[in-house]
Design a protein around this motif. Structure first.
Motif, PDB file in Angstrom:
ATOM      1  N   GLU A  42       2.872   2.072   0.775  1.00 37.96           N
ATOM      2  CA  GLU A  42       3.263   3.463   1.010  1.00 37.96           C
ATOM      3  C   GLU A  42       4.734   3.687   0.652  1.00 37.96           C
ATOM      4  O   GLU A  42       5.086   4.699   0.023  1.00 37.96           O
ATOM      5  CB  GLU A  42       3.019   3.840   2.474  1.00 37.96           C
ATOM      6  N   LEU A  43       5.587   2.739   1.063  1.00 43.61           N
ATOM      7  CA  LEU A  43       7.015   2.881   0.777  1.00 43.61           C
ATOM      8  C   LEU A  43       7.304   2.844  -0.720  1.00 43.61           C
ATOM      9  O   LEU A  43       8.148   3.596  -1.218  1.00 43.61           O
ATOM     10  CB  LEU A  43       7.811   1.790   1.491  1.00 43.61           C
ATOM     11  N   VAL A  44       6.606   1.979  -1.432  1.00 43.42           N
ATOM     12  CA  VAL A  44       6.809   1.904  -2.880  1.00 43.42           C
ATOM     13  C   VAL A  44       6.420   3.225  -3.536  1.00 43.42           C
ATOM     14  O   VAL A  44       7.130   3.751  -4.397  1.00 43.42           O
ATOM     15  CB  VAL A  44       6.006   0.737  -3.494  1.00 43.42           C
ATOM     16  N   ASP A  45       5.289   3.800  -3.113  1.00 43.06           N
ATOM     17  CA  ASP A  45       4.852   5.078  -3.673  1.00 43.06           C
ATOM     18  C   ASP A  45       5.837   6.201  -3.337  1.00 43.06           C
ATOM     19  O   ASP A  45       6.104   7.069  -4.163  1.00 43.06           O
ATOM     20  CB  ASP A  45       3.456   5.439  -3.151  1.00 43.06           C
ATOM     21  N   GLN A  46       6.367   6.174  -2.119  1.00 39.84           N
ATOM     22  CA  GLN A  46       7.261   7.244  -1.681  1.00 39.84           C
ATOM     23  C   GLN A  46       8.665   7.100  -2.249  1.00 39.84           C
ATOM     24  O   GLN A  46       9.279   8.072  -2.698  1.00 39.84           O
ATOM     25  CB  GLN A  46       7.347   7.265  -0.149  1.00 39.84           C
ATOM     26  N   LEU A  47       9.196   5.871  -2.226  1.00 37.35           N
ATOM     27  CA  LEU A  47      10.613   5.662  -2.524  1.00 37.35           C
ATOM     28  C   LEU A  47      10.893   5.109  -3.921  1.00 37.35           C
ATOM     29  O   LEU A  47      12.021   5.159  -4.392  1.00 37.35           O
ATOM     30  CB  LEU A  47      11.214   4.713  -1.472  1.00 37.35           C
ATOM     31  N   GLN A  48       9.865   4.534  -4.558  1.00 37.28           N
ATOM     32  CA  GLN A  48      10.001   3.985  -5.912  1.00 37.28           C
ATOM     33  C   GLN A  48      11.194   3.039  -6.053  1.00 37.28           C
ATOM     34  O   GLN A  48      12.090   3.250  -6.888  1.00 37.28           O
ATOM     35  CB  GLN A  48      10.097   5.120  -6.930  1.00 37.28           C
ATOM     36  N   PRO A  49      11.237   1.990  -5.236  1.00 33.46           N
ATOM     37  CA  PRO A  49      12.366   1.054  -5.305  1.00 33.46           C
ATOM     38  C   PRO A  49      12.313   0.199  -6.565  1.00 33.46           C
ATOM     39  O   PRO A  49      11.233  -0.060  -7.113  1.00 33.46           O
ATOM     40  CB  PRO A  49      12.168   0.192  -4.058  1.00 33.46           C
ATOM     41  N   ASP A  50      13.472  -0.250  -6.998  1.00 37.36           N
ATOM     42  CA  ASP A  50      13.511  -1.171  -8.139  1.00 37.36           C
ATOM     43  C   ASP A  50      12.873  -2.513  -7.771  1.00 37.36           C
ATOM     44  O   ASP A  50      12.182  -3.122  -8.592  1.00 37.36           O
ATOM     45  CB  ASP A  50      14.962  -1.416  -8.576  1.00 37.36           C
ATOM     46  N   PHE A  51      13.107  -2.959  -6.512  1.00 35.27           N
ATOM     47  CA  PHE A  51      12.630  -4.274  -6.078  1.00 35.27           C
ATOM     48  C   PHE A  51      11.896  -4.172  -4.742  1.00 35.27           C
ATOM     49  O   PHE A  51      12.257  -3.359  -3.889  1.00 35.27           O
ATOM     50  CB  PHE A  51      13.806  -5.252  -5.937  1.00 35.27           C
ATOM     51  N   GLY A  63       1.041  -9.909   1.506  1.00 38.20           N
ATOM     52  CA  GLY A  63       1.960  -9.625   0.417  1.00 38.20           C
ATOM     53  C   GLY A  63       1.298  -9.721  -0.942  1.00 38.20           C
ATOM     54  O   GLY A  63       1.615  -8.948  -1.857  1.00 38.20           O
ATOM     55  N   LEU A  64       0.360 -10.659  -1.096  1.00 38.36           N
ATOM     56  CA  LEU A  64      -0.343 -10.788  -2.368  1.00 38.36           C
ATOM     57  C   LEU A  64      -1.209  -9.563  -2.643  1.00 38.36           C
ATOM     58  O   LEU A  64      -1.257  -9.050  -3.759  1.00 38.36           O
ATOM     59  CB  LEU A  64      -1.215 -12.051  -2.358  1.00 38.36           C
ATOM     60  N   GLN A  65      -1.914  -9.085  -1.602  1.00 40.57           N
ATOM     61  CA  GLN A  65      -2.744  -7.900  -1.768  1.00 40.57           C
ATOM     62  C   GLN A  65      -1.887  -6.672  -2.056  1.00 40.57           C
ATOM     63  O   GLN A  65      -2.236  -5.839  -2.902  1.00 40.57           O
ATOM     64  CB  GLN A  65      -3.589  -7.677  -0.517  1.00 40.57           C
ATOM     65  N   ALA A  66      -0.765  -6.567  -1.358  1.00 36.18           N
ATOM     66  CA  ALA A  66       0.134  -5.446  -1.591  1.00 36.18           C
ATOM     67  C   ALA A  66       0.678  -5.475  -3.020  1.00 36.18           C
ATOM     68  O   ALA A  66       0.760  -4.439  -3.691  1.00 36.18           O
ATOM     69  CB  ALA A  66       1.283  -5.472  -0.586  1.00 36.18           C
ATOM     70  N   ALA A  67       1.045  -6.658  -3.492  1.00 35.05           N
ATOM     71  CA  ALA A  67       1.577  -6.784  -4.849  1.00 35.05           C
ATOM     72  C   ALA A  67       0.537  -6.369  -5.889  1.00 35.05           C
ATOM     73  O   ALA A  67       0.877  -5.788  -6.925  1.00 35.05           O
ATOM     74  CB  ALA A  67       2.030  -8.219  -5.097  1.00 35.05           C
ATOM     75  N   GLN A  68      -0.744  -6.664  -5.609  1.00 34.64           N
ATOM     76  CA  GLN A  68      -1.809  -6.234  -6.512  1.00 34.64           C
ATOM     77  C   GLN A  68      -1.828  -4.718  -6.651  1.00 34.64           C
ATOM     78  O   GLN A  68      -1.974  -4.177  -7.746  1.00 34.64           O
ATOM     79  CB  GLN A  68      -3.164  -6.715  -6.003  1.00 34.64           C
ATOM     80  N   GLU A  69      -1.711  -4.014  -5.526  1.00 29.13           N
ATOM     81  CA  GLU A  69      -1.769  -2.553  -5.547  1.00 29.13           C
ATOM     82  C   GLU A  69      -0.482  -1.941  -6.109  1.00 29.13           C
ATOM     83  O   GLU A  69      -0.505  -0.897  -6.756  1.00 29.13           O
ATOM     84  CB  GLU A  69      -2.052  -2.006  -4.149  1.00 29.13           C
TER      85      GLU A  69
END
Length: 250
Positions: A42-51, A63-69
């Protein structure tokens, strides 16, 4: 300014990584923190961080499942106590890995690698992560549609799939039926069947998908054809012979 989020179910670990990063790379802005994989996505979609710093093992989505998405939306750095697996991920496209506890000297090396990646596009490691998760005994699940964007007249509406009673296609459009309204999309049932959770939506006809939770029962018409009854709805949906086996258990 470069940006990042941190995802780890241990608060002390998140605090430690935030502190070490502030010392090694003061310009890096930490936009947010997550306690599990779902929050990280959710945070990646909302904030679009570089890392994105991801603990490999977390409750809910790992973390592996999250990285897949997350795919190619953000550069991935794994946080882990499992050195051998992190090295494999690093070799296949992750920017780096951080072993617990996070050591200041090791994090400085990570920062060097992060800076080198700023000008490049993130790597989508989905297929590799599936194999890595199997090696670690972490089950991975396919990513299914959670929302449908559909038209109601001139209005576009975002509909949670749990609220949809059934989909039914004709030659041009697919009807999206909820308890309160009908909407239209252009995607055919054959494509939806591949993108929706098969445990939630059953295909009962080449042109029809039904929400399992919306099924009130099954009956036969005068010609002996099976029909599905929908809760709170007068519609009866025909079941073709090739899909009647789904109802043997009912």
């Amino acid at each position: 300014m470069p940006t990042a989020i941190i995802a780890d179910d241990e608060r002390l670990m998140r605090d430690q990584i935030r502190l070490r990063l502030s010392q090694a790379w003061p310009e890096l802005e930490i936009l947010g923190e997550a306690k599990n994989g779902d929050e990280a996505i959710e945070l990646v979609d909302q904030l679009q961080p570089d890392f994105t710093f991801l603990d490999i093992r977390m409750p809910g989505k790992t973390g592996l499942q999250a990285a897949q998405e997350i795919g190619g939306k953000s550069h991935i750095v794994f946080i882990t106590a499992y050195d051998e697996y992190a090295i494999q991920a690093f070799e296949q496209g992750a920017v780096d890995y951080i072993l617990k506890p996070a050591e200041a000297e090791r994090l400085r090396l990570t920062v060097v690698r992060l800076k080198a990646r700023l000008s490049s596009a993130p790597t989508d490691m989905s297929s590799m992560l599936t194999q890595l998760a199997k090696q670690m005994g972490i089950a991975t699940k396919p990513v299914y549609l959670q929302w449908i964007q559909a038209s109601i007249g001139q209005q576009l509406r975002l509909i949670p799939v749990q609220e949809i009673l059934f989909f039914r296609s004709d030659e041009k459009y697919t009807s999206v039926q909820t308890a309160g309204y009908e909407a239209l999309i252009r995607k055919p049932v054959r494509d939806l069947a591949e993108e929706l959770d098969p445990d939630l939506f059953w295909q009962i006809h080449r042109a029809t998908l039904v929400n399992v939770n919306a099924i009130d029962g099954i009956t036969r018409d005068m010609r002996g054809r099976h029909q599905v009854l929908i809760k709170g709805h007068t519609e009866k949906l025909e079941v073709s012979r090739s899909f009647i086996h789904l109802f043997k258990q009912m």
